[in-house]
Design an enzyme around this catalytic site. Structure first.
Site, PDB file in Angstrom:
ATOM      1  N   THR A 212       0.846  -1.189   0.000  1.00 45.78           N
ATOM      2  CA  THR A 212       0.000   0.000   0.000  1.00 45.78           C
ATOM      3  C   THR A 212       0.885   1.243   0.000  1.00 45.78           C
ATOM      4  O   THR A 212       1.875   1.314   0.722  1.00 45.78           O
ATOM      5  CB  THR A 212      -0.941   0.028   1.214  1.00 45.78           C
ATOM      6  OG1 THR A 212      -1.845  -1.082   1.127  1.00 45.78           O
ATOM      7  CG2 THR A 212      -1.755   1.313   1.257  1.00 45.78           C
TER       8      THR A 212
ATOM      9  N   PHE B 113       1.138   5.203   0.708  1.00 44.25           N
ATOM     10  CA  PHE B 113       0.543   6.287   1.496  1.00 44.25           C
ATOM     11  C   PHE B 113       1.169   7.611   1.080  1.00 44.25           C
ATOM     12  O   PHE B 113       2.329   7.657   0.652  1.00 44.25           O
ATOM     13  CB  PHE B 113       0.792   6.069   2.989  1.00 44.25           C
ATOM     14  CG  PHE B 113       0.150   4.831   3.561  1.00 44.25           C
ATOM     15  CD1 PHE B 113      -1.061   4.910   4.226  1.00 44.25           C
ATOM     16  CD2 PHE B 113       0.765   3.591   3.440  1.00 44.25           C
ATOM     17  CE1 PHE B 113      -1.652   3.774   4.762  1.00 44.25           C
ATOM     18  CE2 PHE B 113       0.177   2.444   3.977  1.00 44.25           C
ATOM     19  CZ  PHE B 113      -1.032   2.538   4.635  1.00 44.25           C
TER      20      PHE B 113
END
Length: 355
Positions: A257, A259
């Protein structure tokens, strides 16, 4: 204790004493620099340069990843002598967002858990938090739409990025899978682990799958039910006192992921940067090709192109684009200037060091 072991431990003690002196010397110098920085205690481009230099100098046996996290903690502690940074993130405690905060800023910060991505933006916009950390895309499930919508609306800028490997675990009060009657998790985590669930839980159809706002929230609920399990990270298991029934259950072992760090400051060039923009153009043949042509003309590499409804009219879209380089780089600046002249809308979200 053998004499050889005693000698080795004595050497370690001696090195630790020297390290302690050097770390405190570094802290004093950082404090002097802090007094001259007019209140700006976090300089993403400078920290990126420091960490890149240390990685180049690292002879081992510690890996560059270990060296990076070690010095992030040292920098974090030095920075906190002025005033700990307040970092808003998508809570509650135990989420991957919290892990991303620690990976970028270290442990010596005031971490503010928020109930939603919107709340993260509000905390930074109001000055309640120095920076925010928000998920923007996952390598398996794609973009986080709400983050993109808010980036379009906000006056904040993107100050940095964090890439976090996401390793999911099945966690519960006990490790006997046969007693599990329900599994809690965030919808994205269910999607990331569907293959494993189908293979290892043959009675999956009889097990209730219940969506939650976050993986940490799923762990909190499972901690109160002996027949429940949650899909979450190791940190959530630690926070809520749960056992790991199975680890690394994500279908893609490279599951990551990304960010973004959002704040109010403009970040200077570090030497290895990205720039994020959002733009739109008229709906006519060849318009997108013309809009993007300056990137090729000025040798600017494009990392990401994502469309998103503009919310200004039916079937109207904006395009989120990540490119290599800083907006102050000559070739990037020329490309962006040409695009500004061609586009119906252009917003530079920020330039920042690459993860």
């Amino acid at each position: 204790m053998t004499e050889q072991l005693k000698q080795l431990r004595d050497r370690i003690d001696s090195i630790d004493s020297e390290l302690l002196k050097l770390i405190n010397m570094r802290a004093e110098l950082a404090q002097q620099i802090g007094h001259q920085k007019n209140g700006v205690t976090y300089r993403p481009e400078r920290e990126s340069q420091v960490l890149a230099r240390l990685q180049q100098l690292n002879p081992g046996p510690l890996t560059n990843e270990h060296i990076t996290q070690l010095f992030i903690e040292i920098i974090s502690a030095c920075r906190a002598m002025e005033e700990p940074l307040s970092i808003a993130y998508l809570g509650p405690q135990g989420t991957f967002s919290e892990e991303a905060v620690t990976k970028r800023f270290g442990s010596t910060v005031a971490a503010l858990a928020c109930n939603s991505i919107d709340d993260v933006f509000r905390k930074v916009e109001s000055g309640t938090a120095s920076y925010g950390v928000v998920p923007v895309e996952n390598s398996t499930e794609g973009a986080v739409g709400r983050t993109m919508d808010l980036l379009l609306q906000t006056s904040l800028t993107v100050c940095g990025e964090i890439e976090l490997p996401v390793h999911q675990c099945l966690i519960a009060q006990q490790t006997d899978l046969t007693v599990i009657q329900k599994i809690y998790s965030h919808p994205q985590s269910f999607a990331q682990c569907l293959g494993w669930l189908n293979k290892h839980l043959p009675n999956l159809q009889a097990i209730a799958r219940i969506d939650t706002a976050s993986n940490a929230d799923a762990a909190r609920i499972a901690a109160a039910d002996k027949n429940a399990a949650a899909i979450a990270g190791r940190k959530a298991a630690d926070v809520f006192g749960l056992k790991i029934c199975a680890k690394n259950i994500e279908d893609d072992p490279n599951n990551t992921t990304r960010f973004l760090v959002i704040g109010t400051q403009q970040v200077s060039a570090s030497g290895k940067d990205k720039t994020s923009i959002v733009t739109s153009t008229s709906n006519r043949p060849g318009a997108i090709h013309e809009l993007l042509a300056p990137f090729a003309r000025y040798q600017v590499s494009m990392n990401r192109l994502e469309s998103r409804p503009s919310r200004r009219g039916l079937w109207e879209y904006v395009f989120f684009i990540d490119i290599e380089g800083h907006q102050q780089d000559e070739n990037v600046a020329k490309a962006l200037e040409e695009i500004r002249n061609k586009a119906t809308f252009l917003k530079i979200l920020g330039s920042y060091p690459s993860a």
